[in-house]
Scaffold this active site. Structure first.
Site, short mmCIF file in Angstrom:
data_model
loop_
_atom_site.label_atom_id
_atom_site.label_comp_id
_atom_site.label_asym_id
_atom_site.label_seq_id
_atom_site.Cartn_x
_atom_site.Cartn_y
_atom_site.Cartn_z
N GLU A 203 0.85 -1.19 0.00
CA GLU A 203 0.00 0.00 0.00
C GLU A 203 0.89 1.24 0.00
O GLU A 203 1.77 1.38 0.83
CB GLU A 203 -0.91 -0.01 1.24
CG GLU A 203 -1.80 1.21 1.33
CD GLU A 203 -3.12 0.94 2.05
OE1 GLU A 203 -3.46 -0.23 2.28
OE2 GLU A 203 -3.81 1.93 2.37
N ARG A 204 0.60 2.13 -0.94
CA ARG A 204 1.40 3.36 -1.08
C ARG A 204 2.88 3.03 -1.32
O ARG A 204 3.77 3.75 -0.86
CB ARG A 204 1.26 4.29 0.12
CG ARG A 204 -0.17 4.54 0.56
CD ARG A 204 -1.02 5.06 -0.57
NE ARG A 204 -2.40 5.30 -0.15
CZ ARG A 204 -3.38 5.59 -1.00
NH1 ARG A 204 -3.15 5.65 -2.29
NH2 ARG A 204 -4.59 5.80 -0.58
N ASN A 246 -3.34 -1.70 7.69
CA ASN A 246 -4.65 -2.19 7.25
C ASN A 246 -4.50 -3.71 7.15
O ASN A 246 -3.87 -4.22 6.22
CB ASN A 246 -5.03 -1.61 5.88
CG ASN A 246 -5.32 -0.13 5.96
OD1 ASN A 246 -5.74 0.38 6.99
ND2 ASN A 246 -5.09 0.58 4.86
N LYS A 325 -3.90 -0.15 14.05
CA LYS A 325 -4.73 0.91 13.49
C LYS A 325 -6.17 0.51 13.81
O LYS A 325 -6.67 -0.48 13.25
CB LYS A 325 -4.50 1.00 11.98
CG LYS A 325 -5.45 1.93 11.23
CD LYS A 325 -5.06 2.01 9.75
CE LYS A 325 -6.02 2.88 8.95
NZ LYS A 325 -5.61 3.00 7.53
N GLU A 329 -10.51 4.37 9.11
CA GLU A 329 -10.64 3.96 7.71
C GLU A 329 -11.09 2.52 7.57
O GLU A 329 -10.56 1.75 6.77
CB GLU A 329 -9.31 4.21 6.97
CG GLU A 329 -8.89 5.67 7.01
CD GLU A 329 -7.62 5.99 6.25
OE1 GLU A 329 -6.80 5.08 6.03
OE2 GLU A 329 -7.43 7.17 5.88
N ARG A 362 -2.00 3.55 17.01
CA ARG A 362 -1.98 4.75 16.16
C ARG A 362 -3.09 5.73 16.52
O ARG A 362 -4.23 5.33 16.81
CB ARG A 362 -2.07 4.35 14.69
CG ARG A 362 -0.83 3.57 14.25
CD ARG A 362 -0.93 3.16 12.81
NE ARG A 362 -0.47 4.17 11.87
CZ ARG A 362 -1.14 4.51 10.78
NH1 ARG A 362 -2.32 3.99 10.50
NH2 ARG A 362 -0.64 5.41 9.95
N ARG A 379 -11.41 17.49 10.32
CA ARG A 379 -10.56 16.30 10.46
C ARG A 379 -9.29 16.60 11.25
O ARG A 379 -8.79 15.74 11.97
CB ARG A 379 -10.23 15.77 9.05
CG ARG A 379 -9.23 14.66 9.04
CD ARG A 379 -9.19 14.01 7.68
NE ARG A 379 -7.98 13.21 7.55
CZ ARG A 379 -7.66 12.51 6.48
NH1 ARG A 379 -8.47 12.52 5.43
NH2 ARG A 379 -6.55 11.81 6.43
N LYS A 403 0.83 10.68 13.80
CA LYS A 403 1.37 11.27 12.56
C LYS A 403 1.85 12.68 12.85
O LYS A 403 1.21 13.40 13.62
CB LYS A 403 0.28 11.31 11.48
CG LYS A 403 -0.02 9.94 10.88
CD LYS A 403 -0.87 10.02 9.62
CE LYS A 403 -1.17 8.61 9.12
NZ LYS A 403 -1.88 8.56 7.84
N ASP A 408 -2.53 14.40 7.18
CA ASP A 408 -2.09 13.13 6.61
C ASP A 408 -0.90 13.30 5.67
O ASP A 408 -1.05 13.14 4.46
CB ASP A 408 -3.27 12.49 5.86
CG ASP A 408 -3.02 11.02 5.55
OD1 ASP A 408 -1.98 10.50 5.96
OD2 ASP A 408 -3.88 10.42 4.89
N GLU A 430 5.17 9.69 13.85
CA GLU A 430 5.21 8.90 12.61
C GLU A 430 5.47 9.81 11.42
O GLU A 430 4.73 10.76 11.17
CB GLU A 430 3.87 8.16 12.46
CG GLU A 430 3.81 7.24 11.25
CD GLU A 430 2.47 6.47 11.15
OE1 GLU A 430 1.98 5.96 12.17
OE2 GLU A 430 1.93 6.40 10.03
N GLU A 436 4.00 9.20 -0.51
CA GLU A 436 2.61 9.16 -0.96
C GLU A 436 2.14 10.50 -1.51
O GLU A 436 1.58 10.58 -2.60
CB GLU A 436 1.70 8.71 0.19
CG GLU A 436 0.23 8.72 -0.19
CD GLU A 436 -0.68 8.26 0.94
OE1 GLU A 436 -0.16 7.87 2.01
OE2 GLU A 436 -1.91 8.29 0.75
#
Ligand code: GCW
Length: 719
Positions: A203-204, A246, A325, A329, A362, A379, A403, A408, A430, A436
């Site tokens: 992912e990414r 994820n 996580k 999401e 996280r 957000r 983060k 993000d 993080e 990304e």
């Protein structure tokens, strides 16, 4: 040019992220000394070992990591004509005819030069313990001595010597102690075991497939993983999480019936001092254990985690812990049971505590199903709203992983206010080494300067602690940018981001440009290039300012996003404007930006302590680069530079694109001077960078010209 080159044919990964490189990966040889010759040597080419390898080296001490040190020294000496010797035990302190001694202090009587070094008082009274990873370096009477209290210290000391090169042998030097500022320096791989239908293997990921997994199975590519472990140790990284946060159905099973695969990775990384962590699903008791619930208050759930964790430690005694996580999401979490995140995190921490493990929990928790019509939900506020009230309730072995920015990983964000809000919680910050939102390893974007700014940010003003101080108990984590690409990172120059992450996690106060210089010297040793000064000057010219260049031609003044939804590459100004993701710029005919003030906006500025709370609240005091993150202002608003917002947008987009073109011109001059495979790969990516920068420039400038009707003061072409 003696360095082996790794060609990989045409660079098709510019066309699609997921395409394989076409280079067969190394066969997994069965012997423990497997060397991967298909991968670029990155910052450990054989030539980087010359200064050490040409000398008489004595290694004193025993243990797995000392074996690694001796193995490295042996290889270096074999390649460069020196001599490697080893005294494993106290009764054999050979000290005749040595140039370098690397010794564990508790391995019994030290060879004489090492004993003398040990007895020399440290300058400035620095006699703090070296700890598990520190080392002491000195040089006297023509012998360079490196001492450590623990094997990992010897390993980090060895790579320090490699970085110093001839300097380590040039002149007498008083004893100097080196210790990492942050205990855990960790990489999170967002690698999937089974190929995800949308996200692919990684992912990414912008560097091919995973080095650990392929099509549902473990690759067990010993040579590649071992080479990776060396690179990590050589920049100071000591922990790694091997699967995506994820967690899919297949990946969840790494915790139980597929644990062997994790144990295999742990075995390969262990000799280089890198501990393995695992991303787990909060719903594991249901998914894997067949329980009806994953409620943290349920005794059978607690027992399930305790049992599963005990089995992990039975198989991997030095297992690092879990990464989670949750409620984010679509990932399961404690909210489903009406519990908060302290209860959720403490559940896993309780299972890990008897074994000395930690859970990285996280803080990336927000509503990704927002209604864009609702201007009150922000957000940016979410992590602080969820976690600040929980401060003091987490067990000691919970590390809250935050983060670095409140949104993000955009090209510019303020530092997350969570970092100042949790004095009684262990925190890890993080970063995202994988690019990304910063050009996806098609654009040169050296992120060291930005990370350095974040680590040095002082939430309470100049006399208060910095972010690096606030995370000393937790550490620094980054999303990895590595894949099975022969250059490791797709873009060869993106290796510098991985290197800089490790070095800044070791020493957050290091100058990021000095770190870059170090990376240049290691990766392009002067003796292997046609023109060392040209190489150094060119790499600095191309990379030093590349993060700001990227910022100039993409989303302006901290507003973020404006990328193509889903892929997050290339411009799409309104791509996220009417989406549920909480990522808006609110541009209209009069102005642009998000009002996050207490006075008239979402109140986000109130999550910061003084003085930043007031600085960010005021459009006059807010730093220009974050203006649109905090304020909605008219296009004619004057920046501190004296330019209006809309003129700034035009100017920076023309300038950033021009800089990208200059980078490409500079790079062309290195043709024939460095490894042609590296040159070619970077040249191709610079073509794409210039193309993409022009697209950004034209879309952003045209968009704001059409919205505002304000012409460019310099009359340049806007469409
Ligand atoms: O930036 C977003 C990414 C997701 C990622 C998520 C996260 C792993 O687009 O791909 O999921 O962040 O950090 O969890």
């Amino acid at each position: 040019m003696s360095r082996p080159s790794v060609g990989d044919g045409p660079d098709r990964s510019v066309a699609t992220d997921r395409e394989r490189t076409g280079v067969p990966s190394a066969r997994a040889p069965q012997d423990g000394r497997a060397v991967d010759r298909t991968a670029h040597p990155a910052w450990l080419p054989p030539e980087a070992f010359r200064a050490l390898g040409a000398r008489r080296v004595l290694v004193h001490g025993a243990g797995l990591l000392v074996d690694t040190v001796f193995d490295e020294v042996g290889r270096a000496c074999a390649a460069h004509g020196g001599r490697a010797r080893r005294t494993a035990l106290a009764d054999d302190p050979v000290d005749d005819g040595v140039d370098v001694i690397l010794a564990l202090r508790d391995a019994g009587p030290l060879p004489a030069p090492a004993a003398r070094a040990e007895a020399t008082p440290p300058p400035g009274g620095d006699d703090a313990p070296l700890g598990d990873e520190g080392f002491l370096l000195t040089r006297a009477d023509d012998v360079t001595v490196l001492l450590a209290d623990a094997p990992a210290g010897l390993l980090y000391g060895l790579f320090h010597l490699i970085r110093l090169g001839e300097t380590a042998f040039a002149a007498d030097a008083p004893p100097r102690r080196h210790r990492p500022a942050l205990r855990r320096r960790m990489l999170d791989h967002w690698d999937n075991v089974a190929v995800h239908p949308v996200m692919g293997q990684v992912e990414r990921g912008y560097a091919g497939g995973s080095i650990f997994w392929r099509d549902g199975s473990a690759r067990r590519d010993l040579a590649r993983v071992r080479a990776y472990a060396r690179l990590l140790a050589a920049c100071g990284i000591n922990a790694i999480s091997v699967n995506n946060v994820n967690v899919g159905a297949v990946e969840a099973r790494l915790l139980t019936d597929r644990l062997d695969d994790v144990a295999w990775i742990a075995d390969v990384l262990r000799p280089y001092g890198v501990r393995v962590h695992l991303s787990v699903s909060f719903a594991a008791p249901v998914l894997l254990g067949g329980l009806p619930t994953a409620d943290p208050r349920d005794a059978t759930v607690r027992a399930w985690w305790a049992g599963a964790t005990a089995q992990v430690y039975a198989r991997i005694p030095d297992f690092g812990g879990y990464v989670v996580k949750a409620d984010s999401e679509g990932q399961p979490g404690p909210f489903a049971y009406g519990r908060d995140h302290a209860e959720g995190a403490n559940l896993l921490a309780g299972a890990l505590a008897p074994h000395g493990g930690v859970v990285h929990w996280r803080a990336f928790v927000y509503d990704h199903r927002q209604d864009w019509r609702d201007r009150s939900t922000d957000r940016a506020r979410a992590a602080h709203d969820h976690f600040a009230p929980l401060d003091g309730r987490f067990r000691d072995n919970v590390v809250l992983q935050v983060k670095h920015g409140p949104m993000d990983f955009q090209v510019r964000e303020p530092v997350s206010p969570v970092i100042a809000a949790m004095p009684s919680t262990r925190l890890a910050v993080e970063f995202q080494v994988t690019q990304e939102y910063t050009g996806q390893q098609r654009h040169v974007c050296y992120l060291g300067p930005w990370w350095s700014d974040v680590l040095g940010f002082r939430p309470w003003g100049p006399s208060g602690p910095a972010v690096a101080d606030l995370t000393a108990g937790g550490g620094l984590v980054a999303v990895s940018n590595v894949g099975d690409d022969p250059f490791w990172t797709g873009h060869p120059l993106a290796q510098a981001n991985l290197y800089a992450f490790g070095r800044l996690a070791w020493d957050p106060r290091a100058d990021p440009l000095a770190v870059l210089d170090e990376w240049i010297t290691m990766t392009f040793p002067p003796a292997t290039t046609g023109d060392p000064e040209l190489v150094r000057a060119t790499l600095h010219a191309v990379m030093d300012d590349s993060w700001r260049t990227y910022e100039r031609y993409t989303a302006p003044l901290g507003v973020g996003w404006m990328v193509r939804p889903g892929v997050h590459y290339g411009p799409d100004v309104d791509g996220y404007e009417y989406s549920p993701w909480g990522t808006y710029h609110f541009a209209d005919r009069d102005g642009v930006g998000v009002d996050r003030t207490r006075a008239t906006g979402t109140g986000f500025t109130g999550q910061y302590p003084s003085p930043w709370s007031e600085v960010y609240e005021s459009p006059e005091r807010c730093p220009d680069e974050l203006l649109l993150f905090f304020h909605h202002v008219p296009y004619g608003h004057l920046l501190h530079t004296g330019t209006t917002v809309v003129q700034h947008i035009y100017d920076t987009h023309f300038a950033g694109t021009e800089q990208a073109r200059r980078m490409r011109r500079r790079w062309r001059r290195l043709a024939g001077v460095i490894d042609p495979a590296v040159h070619e790969r970077v040249a191709q990516r610079l073509d794409e960078q210039v193309r993409c920068a022009e697209e950004w420039r034209d879309q952003i400038n045209t968009y704001f010209f059409r919205k505002s009707g304000v012409p460019d003061a310099r009359g340049r072409r806007i469409h």
